[in-house]
Design a protein around this motif. Structure first.
Motif, PDB file in Angstrom:
ATOM      1  N   GLU A   1     123.496  51.284  54.141  1.00  0.00           N
ATOM      2  CA  GLU A   1     122.109  51.748  54.140  1.00  0.00           C
ATOM      3  C   GLU A   1     121.255  50.548  53.770  1.00  0.00           C
ATOM      4  OE1 GLU A   1     122.064  55.175  51.582  1.00  0.00           O
ATOM      5  OE2 GLU A   1     122.497  56.470  53.288  1.00  0.00           O
TER       6      GLU A   1
ATOM      7  N   PRO B   1     119.916  50.222  46.684  1.00  0.00           N
ATOM      8  CA  PRO B   1     119.254  49.291  45.769  1.00  0.00           C
ATOM      9  C   PRO B   1     120.027  47.982  45.593  1.00  0.00           C
ATOM     10  CG  PRO B   1     119.370  51.493  44.812  1.00  0.00           C
ATOM     11  CD  PRO B   1     120.220  51.514  46.053  1.00  0.00           C
TER      12      PRO B   1
ATOM     13  N   GLY C   1     110.715  49.517  46.327  1.00  0.00           N
ATOM     14  CA  GLY C   1     111.850  50.353  45.930  1.00  0.00           C
ATOM     15  C   GLY C   1     113.096  50.009  46.685  1.00  0.00           C
ATOM     16  N   PRO C   2     114.124  50.840  46.694  1.00  0.00           N
ATOM     17  CA  PRO C   2     114.223  52.019  45.836  1.00  0.00           C
ATOM     18  C   PRO C   2     114.456  51.638  44.364  1.00  0.00           C
ATOM     19  CG  PRO C   2     115.945  51.974  47.544  1.00  0.00           C
ATOM     20  CD  PRO C   2     115.266  50.674  47.579  1.00  0.00           C
ATOM     21  N   VAL C   3     113.950  52.470  43.496  1.00  0.00           N
ATOM     22  CA  VAL C   3     113.989  52.240  42.044  1.00  0.00           C
ATOM     23  C   VAL C   3     113.732  50.780  41.667  1.00  0.00           C
ATOM     24  CG1 VAL C   3     115.102  54.128  40.847  1.00  0.00           C
ATOM     25  CG2 VAL C   3     116.474  52.698  42.314  1.00  0.00           C
ATOM     26  N   HIS C   4     112.623  50.236  42.145  1.00  0.00           N
ATOM     27  CA  HIS C   4     112.152  48.893  41.774  1.00  0.00           C
ATOM     28  C   HIS C   4     113.098  47.778  42.216  1.00  0.00           C
ATOM     29  CE1 HIS C   4     109.349  51.143  39.445  1.00  0.00           C
ATOM     30  NE2 HIS C   4     110.263  51.574  38.603  1.00  0.00           N
TER      31      HIS C   4
ATOM     32  N   ASP D   1     100.544  48.094  42.079  1.00  0.00           N
ATOM     33  CA  ASP D   1     100.990  49.404  41.637  1.00  0.00           C
ATOM     34  C   ASP D   1     100.244  49.843  40.381  1.00  0.00           C
ATOM     35  OD1 ASP D   1     102.794  51.626  41.884  1.00  0.00           O
ATOM     36  OD2 ASP D   1     103.826  50.854  40.118  1.00  0.00           O
TER      37      ASP D   1
ATOM     38  N   LYS E   1     111.180  57.268  49.557  1.00  0.00           N
ATOM     39  CA  LYS E   1     110.455  55.993  49.503  1.00  0.00           C
ATOM     40  C   LYS E   1     109.030  56.226  49.014  1.00  0.00           C
ATOM     41  CE  LYS E   1     108.339  52.493  52.344  1.00  0.00           C
ATOM     42  NZ  LYS E   1     107.707  52.286  53.651  1.00  0.00           N
TER      43      LYS E   1
ATOM     44  N   TRP F   1     105.805  45.476  50.797  1.00  0.00           N
ATOM     45  CA  TRP F   1     104.990  46.672  50.594  1.00  0.00           C
ATOM     46  C   TRP F   1     105.177  47.639  51.764  1.00  0.00           C
ATOM     47  CZ3 TRP F   1     102.636  48.652  46.570  1.00  0.00           C
ATOM     48  CH2 TRP F   1     101.664  49.620  46.735  1.00  0.00           C
ATOM     49  N   VAL F   2     105.188  47.091  52.979  1.00  0.00           N
ATOM     50  CA  VAL F   2     105.332  47.943  54.160  1.00  0.00           C
ATOM     51  C   VAL F   2     106.752  48.502  54.259  1.00  0.00           C
ATOM     52  CG1 VAL F   2     105.320  47.949  56.688  1.00  0.00           C
ATOM     53  CG2 VAL F   2     103.531  46.754  55.440  1.00  0.00           C
ATOM     54  N   MET F   3     107.743  47.668  53.984  1.00  0.00           N
ATOM     55  CA  MET F   3     109.118  48.094  54.254  1.00  0.00           C
ATOM     56  C   MET F   3     109.707  48.982  53.171  1.00  0.00           C
ATOM     57  SD  MET F   3     110.720  44.743  56.118  1.00  0.00           S
ATOM     58  CE  MET F   3     112.337  45.471  56.342  1.00  0.00           C
ATOM     59  N   THR F   4     109.467  48.667  51.911  1.00  0.00           N
ATOM     60  CA  THR F   4     110.097  49.455  50.846  1.00  0.00           C
ATOM     61  C   THR F   4     109.127  49.885  49.755  1.00  0.00           C
ATOM     62  OG1 THR F   4     110.587  47.559  49.452  1.00  0.00           O
ATOM     63  CG2 THR F   4     112.219  48.122  51.125  1.00  0.00           C
ATOM     64  N   GLY F   5     107.952  49.304  49.708  1.00  0.00           N
ATOM     65  CA  GLY F   5     107.019  49.595  48.623  1.00  0.00           C
ATOM     66  C   GLY F   5     107.545  49.111  47.273  1.00  0.00           C
TER      67      GLY F   5
ATOM     68  N   LEU G   1     118.107  49.561  53.773  1.00  0.00           N
ATOM     69  CA  LEU G   1     116.909  49.586  52.925  1.00  0.00           C
ATOM     70  C   LEU G   1     117.025  50.591  51.790  1.00  0.00           C
ATOM     71  CD1 LEU G   1     114.155  49.353  55.677  1.00  0.00           C
ATOM     72  CD2 LEU G   1     114.779  47.593  54.029  1.00  0.00           C
ATOM     73  N   ALA G   2     117.984  51.512  51.895  1.00  0.00           N
ATOM     74  CA  ALA G   2     118.065  52.586  50.906  1.00  0.00           C
ATOM     75  C   ALA G   2     119.017  52.251  49.761  1.00  0.00           C
ATOM     76  CB  ALA G   2     118.499  53.889  51.582  1.00  0.00           C
TER      77      ALA G   2
ATOM     78  N   GLN H   1     112.511  59.140  40.998  1.00  0.00           N
ATOM     79  CA  GLN H   1     113.186  58.356  42.036  1.00  0.00           C
ATOM     80  C   GLN H   1     114.499  57.789  41.500  1.00  0.00           C
ATOM     81  OE1 GLN H   1     111.758  54.567  43.409  1.00  0.00           O
ATOM     82  NE2 GLN H   1     111.849  55.209  45.553  1.00  0.00           N
TER      83      GLN H   1
ATOM     84  N   LEU I   1     116.520  57.356  50.497  1.00  0.00           N
ATOM     85  CA  LEU I   1     115.791  56.543  49.519  1.00  0.00           C
ATOM     86  C   LEU I   1     114.797  55.604  50.190  1.00  0.00           C
ATOM     87  CD1 LEU I   1     118.497  55.587  46.886  1.00  0.00           C
ATOM     88  CD2 LEU I   1     116.497  57.010  46.529  1.00  0.00           C
ATOM     89  N   ALA I   2     115.038  55.301  51.464  1.00  0.00           N
ATOM     90  CA  ALA I   2     114.133  54.405  52.173  1.00  0.00           C
ATOM     91  C   ALA I   2     113.240  55.165  53.150  1.00  0.00           C
ATOM     92  CB  ALA I   2     114.914  53.330  52.922  1.00  0.00           C
TER      93      ALA I   2
END
Lengths: 432, 303
Positions: free
Chosen positions: B151, B156, B242-245, B256, A199, B236-240, B153-154, A409, A256-257
């Motif tokens: 997953e 995409p 991402g992942p990969v936009h 950014d 992340k 912003w806090v949770m994933t920024g 948040l992980a 990433q 990834l997170a």
């Protein structure tokens, strides 16, 4: 009401990027170019806002001022992120503190190009050789010295000895193929081989950077920084090797997170013994310990080895990936600021920092002051290193560093091929 | 006789204008300084290639805008903002309305429920983000209660929907309160009269309650869309992003490029685009949809 809310949001957006403000800083207000016993005052901004370094440096400054009654040092201690934004806004106003924290590399080069920092080649010529050459090299732009280092660390692989034992691995791997075999052994033993905090992006970038250093080599990396040739075969090959690793699925669930630090992060995986290995800098042990209940146990169970050599790559032993801290000087800084920096990096002060475990001092002979076994492991390797490839987000222009983070990433997520990654970075670098 | 009267009237008018100017000046000055000036500055910066250091000397015209609209990541960010708007209108607001209707009925403990549902809105975005990150991490609470193993948040493919749940949890209480306030302004007699005339409950809702709730719904939709366009903190806090936009929004893209890549010229162009989209929407919506509400009287039956 909504009209007003919209206006405020728009204003915030505009403010955020324009970065106006910050005009009340007192930076760069020193008397310039004085010598002898004339009174001199200079501004010093540093980011050692935690003990023990904060006190060590405060005492050092007091001592220096006592020895040089004509010198007055105005110290501003800032937290890392606060420092970066304050420095940016101050520099946008065309001012610079006389002496300030610098990581060298691309950011320093931009400041040099903007005429904001001082060429200290002459002022340091008599004594800079006493410092670690890899560290000194990070503060050179076009053959001139623009800064003085005080700390240099390296990235390598931290591992839990007990988990290696459980998987039947006797010795740390020295080559990439041995490393991949060990990853498989750990998987077979039901242990998550690696932790990564994708992340935050940069922990993943470390893998790509190290493989690039081993395969494409330091010259190709420097060349790419100049002309953007990140699509040359060495970098594509580095991406392919990384893909090989990612395809083995060696990382923790949900990587990834996961961030580096904090709940559910990379450091907690190692700290709690849920994963065996972690590619990270010398700051890692403290973070591992902070992310688990029994920090002492982790520190005792940790081992470290440098990133393995890749067979057939252009990289040589003694070339490592890392970075450190140092000082740069405002364009109008008085020579006394540089003299004070020399005092700070001298054995007398540097060894206090080394003994406390807070820094890895760069003055030759000061290595013995470091007693912590984990830090010693890194230092022993550093003693044999003559080149350090600076962290990429600092070595290259910020936009290129971020493009590398983003592209890598994509590789970790299985969304991009090694060719895509190389191309994306090259495009960003060539766009400047 | 006529001349002095006119003069007196004129001087009275002048004095009134002077008073108005005197009272307006501080607000106008602040508005110009804190809102107008930064916007103009951002528009000015958006024409340059500028890293925040040194002089503004590389004028690139509209290149920054062309670059933004040819960047797949930025187009993706706009699409994500669009998805958040669509999901908010299709799911979050109807849900808030449903809860409001429920809590408007005679229900035991409804005061407590109202507080409970409104509570998340009072939490700060960052706190909400941290709490949800903890709940959603692998092996966490979400995995324990969810029948499917994902997953959250992980991945995409689903991260944007996970975020939408967190955002809805935070904001539906706000819209619920709006609707409750609206519902309480509807005279009960109207609904009772409709019932006596033989309307079934869903017809009362469709033909009496809903039209009378019109102004509230229009404001709620407006605030919801503006909010979705400006989404930043929680993501912003949770994933920024991402992942990969996969969960990037325009505001995240802007920060950014501004504060991680230090391309302030380009980031200013993105800010200007975001401002233009928001402004265009706000003005159009006010002119076409909110006009009657703004003109006043709620007695026009709202339709």
């Amino acid at each position: 009401m909504f009209k007003c809310a919209l206006g405020v949001v728009a204003a915030a957006a505009a403010l955020a990027v324009s970065g106006c403000g910050g005009g009340d800083d007192d930076a760069g207000s020193s008397a310039s170019k004085s010598s002898g016993d004339e009174p001199v005052a200079f501004e010093w901004w540093h980011i050692q806002n935690n003990e023990p370094m904060k006190s060590i440096w405060q005492e050092a400054a007091d001592q220096y001022m006592a020895d040089h009654p004509n010198v007055k040092i105005n110290i501003t201690v800032l937290e890392n992120e606060a420092f970066k934004s304050k420095l940016t806004t101050t520099m946008q106003g065309g001012k610079t503190p006389d002496m300030f924290q610098s990581w060298g590399g691309g950011t320093l080069k931009e400041q040099v190009d903007a005429g904001l920092v001082k060429d200290v080649s002459e002022l340091t010529s008599g004594w800079i050789d006493e410092l670690n050459p890899a560290a000194v090299g990070l503060y050179q732009v076009d053959g001139k010295q623009y800064g003085v280092p005080f700390n240099l660390g390296m990235v390598g692989i931290w591992y839990r000895k007990s988990l290696f034992e459980k998987a039947g691995i006797d010795a740390p791997p020295e080559t990439w193929s041995e490393f991949l075999e060990d990853v498989q052994k750990l998987k077979d033993a039901g242990i998550t081989p690696l932790a990564v905090g994708a992340k935050d992006k940069w922990p993943g970038m470390f893998w790509w950077a190290n493989l690039s250093l081993r395969i494409a080599g330091k010259d190709a990396m420097a060349q790419a920084g100049e002309d953007g040739s990140f699509d040359s075969p060495g970098f594509v090959k580095a991406g392919e090797e990384l893909k090989k690793l990612v395809d083995m699925k060696p990382f923790q669930d949900g990587f990834l997170a996961a961030p580096w630090d904090g709940a559910g992060g990379e450091a907690a995986e190692i700290g709690n013994g849920r994963a065996a290995m972690d590619l990270m800098g010398q700051w890692a042990p403290a973070t591992f310990a902070a992310n688990t209940k029994d920090g002492e146990k982790v520190l005792e169970d940790l081992g470290w080895f440098p990133f393995p050599m890749v067979e057939g790559g252009a990289g040589q032993p003694g070339e490592q990936f890392g970075g450190g801290d140092g000082f740069a000087f405002g364009a109008d800084a008085p020579p006394e600021a540089v003299d004070f920096a020399r005092f700070l990096v001298s054995s007398e002060i540097a060894e206090k920092g080394g003994a406390s475990g807070a820094i890895l001092p760069v003055i030759k002979g000061s290595e013995a002051s470091v007693t912590d076994p984990n830090m010693k492991a890194v230092l022993d390797e550093r003693a044999q290193s003559d080149f350090v490839q600076l962290f990429l987000d600092q070595a290259y222009a910020p936009a290129v560093g971020q493009a590398i983070n983003d592209a890598v990433q994509g590789l970790f997520a299985g969304k991009s091929s090694p060719q895509d990654v190389a191309q994306q970075i090259a495009d960003a670098a060539k766009a400047g | 006789m006529a001349a002095p009267v006119r003069r007196a009237r004129r001087s009275r008018a002048r004095r009134r204008w002077a008073t108005i100017a005197l009272f307006l000046a501080p607000a106008l000055a602040l508005y110009a300084l804190l809102v107008i000036a930064p916007i103009l500055q951002a528009i000015y910066y958006s024409g340059f290639r500028w890293n925040g250091l040194g002089d503004l000397d590389t004028f690139v015209g509209l290149d920054n805008f062309k670059r933004a609209f040819s960047d797949d990541v930025f187009i993706g960010a706009i699409e994500h903002n669009g998805i958040f708007i669509a999901l908010s209108l299709a799911l979050q607001l109807p849900f808030a309305l449903g809860v409001a209707l429920l809590l408007n009925a005679q229900l035991k403990g409804r005061a407590l429920l109202r507080i409970l549902y409104f509570a998340p809105f009072v939490l700060s975005e960052v706190v909400t983000g941290v709490v949800f990150t903890l709940l959603l991490q692998p092996g966490g609470f979400a995995d324990a209660v969810s029948p499917v193993d994902r997953e959250w948040l992980a991945d995409p493919g689903i991260v944007i929907y996970t975020l939408f749940v967190a955002i809805s949890w935070k904001y539906f209480g706000f819209h619920m309160i709006l609707y409750l306030a609206g519902l309480q302004q509807i005279p009960r007699e109207l609904q009772e009269a409709a019932l006596i005339d033989g309307a079934r409950p869903h017809e009362v809702f469709r033909y009496v309650t809903l039209p009378l709730l019109g102004p509230t719904i229009r404001i709620s939709v407006f605030l919801s869309i503006i909010g979705a366009l400006q989404l930043f903190d929680l993501i912003w806090v949770m994933t920024g992003g991402g992942p990969v936009h996969a969960s990037n929004t325009m505001a995240i893209y802007m920060v950014d490029w501004g504060f991680k890549r230090f391309q302030f010229g380009y980031a200013s162009a993105v800010a200007v685009i975001l401002l233009a989209i928001s402004l265009l929407f706000a003005l159009t919506y006010q002119r076409l949809v909110l006009r009657r509400d703004i003109e006043g009287a709620l007695t026009t039956m709202g339709r």
